[in-house]
Design an enzyme around this catalytic site. Structure first.
Site, PDB file in Angstrom:
ATOM      1  N   SER A 132      15.954 -10.582   6.203  1.00  0.00           N
ATOM      2  CA  SER A 132      16.598  -9.648   5.280  1.00  0.00           C
ATOM      3  C   SER A 132      16.595 -10.178   3.847  1.00  0.00           C
ATOM      4  O   SER A 132      16.568  -9.403   2.887  1.00  0.00           O
ATOM      5  CB  SER A 132      18.041  -9.376   5.727  1.00  0.00           C
ATOM      6  OG  SER A 132      18.057  -8.732   6.991  1.00  0.00           O
ATOM      7  N   GLY A 340      20.137   3.945  38.793  1.00  0.00           N
ATOM      8  CA  GLY A 340      19.483   2.690  39.154  1.00  0.00           C
ATOM      9  C   GLY A 340      17.974   2.732  39.001  1.00  0.00           C
ATOM     10  O   GLY A 340      17.349   1.704  38.706  1.00  0.00           O
ATOM     11  N   GLU A 363      11.956  -3.738   9.302  1.00  0.00           N
ATOM     12  CA  GLU A 363      11.875  -2.894   8.095  1.00  0.00           C
ATOM     13  C   GLU A 363      13.277  -2.522   7.608  1.00  0.00           C
ATOM     14  O   GLU A 363      13.551  -1.384   7.223  1.00  0.00           O
ATOM     15  CB  GLU A 363      10.991  -1.669   8.338  1.00  0.00           C
ATOM     16  CG  GLU A 363       9.551  -2.071   8.611  1.00  0.00           C
ATOM     17  CD  GLU A 363       8.532  -0.991   8.306  1.00  0.00           C
ATOM     18  OE1 GLU A 363       8.806  -0.135   7.438  1.00  0.00           O
ATOM     19  OE2 GLU A 363       7.455  -1.015   8.919  1.00  0.00           O
ATOM     20  N   GLY A 364      14.139  -3.526   7.628  1.00  0.00           N
ATOM     21  CA  GLY A 364      15.513  -3.351   7.183  1.00  0.00           C
ATOM     22  C   GLY A 364      16.445  -3.131   8.352  1.00  0.00           C
ATOM     23  O   GLY A 364      16.316  -2.147   9.081  1.00  0.00           O
TER      24      GLY A 364
END
Length: 383
Positions: A132, A340, A363-364
């Site tokens: 980031s 299940g 991408e963020g």
């Protein structure tokens, strides 16, 4: 905006849908188990023009608008997000950056090959220590005669072991943060470039994800993409549009969840009737449908803004944030419908959940997009 597709957009969507049903869906589970998509898919994507969308035809692209690009990306995401990633990165992050920032020489060198599938691109921004916090990347490009020597490492690079060219972001100046970063187009056969594929991923297992190490890899000055010191601007402009592509892929995941849940609910019987007749199962399916519709409209809005030349960065963050979180919710709800059996990879929803989860990270991250949206709305600067 007008929500009705025109004839050309509808045709592109059908072309992508037919391609996915023929070339992707039948193999997605096997690719996931083997942790490898068949590389032959690249040429097939290129032959249909999917790797050249929105790129001018004079450079080998197939033209078209961004909504058509979203439609194709959604269909690929519905079939297998690992295939969607090939297009989103090679076209969305690399080829579009070359088209927007490249010299005439760079455009003619790379775009025809990237658009045809003769070459694949990857986006070298994330590092082992900077995700980031991309503005503080540590890879360096030092002036070396009439070129640059690139040294450093990149991590979690989509298409990394397949790529013929890496769009590398490296520090060229002494300025701290984003001001000292430049962008370079580095061929992967350059001496000093080493790649290692990352295995054991939770999702996107078929996608070629790599660590790339640059040890004095030398490139000419003509390899710089855009002006010196403007690399961060190159990266952010690519990611603003790239987030639309991720959002569209998330819509595809969510749509696949809806399709699978509806089909299974109509077949599976409990308490003497198909589970589709049970109201709480209907509630799960309704929640998925609402998320699909909202995510799709938010994504189409971004494409509409781009095509009309309107500001779109905040809309792109909103779409990516909502669609990625919605894809996780849809996959969780679809898994609940399957019970299940959803835990067995014979059925698609387990893979859809694993593929959806990473969408909130790359991408963020969700948290970064909340910051971007909040800053845009309040006028608070990021720096």
């Amino acid at each position: 905006m007008d929500l009705e597709l025109n004839e050309e957009q509808a045709a592109v969507r059908q072309l992508a849908r037919d391609f996915v049903e023929r070339e992707v869906t039948p193999y997605a589970a096997a690719w996931d188990r083997a942790e490898r998509v068949d590389r032959g898919i690249v040429k097939k994507l290129g032959d249909l023009g999917f790797l050249g969308m929105t790129i001018p035809e004079q450079y080998g692209g197939s033209g078209g608008d961004h909504l058509a690009y979203c439609l194709v990306t959604e269909e690929l995401g519905r079939g297998d997000s690992s295939v969607r990633g090939i297009v989103s990165v090679s076209l969305g992050l690399v080829a579009k950056s070359v088209a927007a920032w490249g010299s005439e020489e760079q455009k003619r060198q790379w775009l025809p090959r990237l658009c045809s599938g003769a070459a694949v691109g990857c986006f070298g921004l994330t590092e082992p220590g900077t995700g980031s916090d991309a503005a503080n990347l540590t890879t360096r490009a030092v002036r070396d005669g009439d070129g640059y020597a690139v040294t450093g490492g990149k991590m979690f690079i989509t298409n990394g072991t397949w790529a013929d060219v890496v769009l590398v972001f490296a520090r060229t100046g002494a300025q701290p943060g984003h001001k000292g970063i430049s962008a370079f187009l580095v061929p992967t056969d350059t001496p000093g470039v080493e790649r290692r594929e990352v295995h054991g991923k939770l999702g996107l297992r078929g996608q070629a994800t790599a660590e790339i190490v640059f040890d004095g890899a030398r490139v000419p000055a003509s390899a710089m993409l855009g002006p010196e010191g403007k690399g961060f601007a190159v990266a952010m402009s690519a990611l603003a549009k790239g987030r639309m592509s991720v959002a569209a892929g998330c819509v595809g995941i969510a749509q696949a969840c809806l399709d699978a849940a509806v089909a299974y609910a109509g077949q599976r019987e409990q308490f003497g009737a198909p589970i589709a007749q049970h109201q709480l199962v209907q509630e799960l399916i309704a929640d998925i449908a609402v998320d699909v519709a909202a995510a799709r409209l938010l994504t189409w809005q971004v494409a509409d803004h781009i095509d009309r030349g309107l500001p779109f960065a905040t809309q792109s963050s909103i779409a990516k944030l909502h669609a990625s979180e919605a894809a996780v919710r849809c996959a969780n709800n679809a898994l609940q419908v399957f019970g299940g059996y959803g835990y067995i990879d014979e059925y698609p929803v387990g893979k859809l959940l694993r593929d959806a989860r990473v969408m909130t990270l790359y991408e963020g991250t969700t948290q970064i997009h909340k910051l971007l949206i909040g800053r845009a709305l309040t006028g608070v600067s990021a720096f």
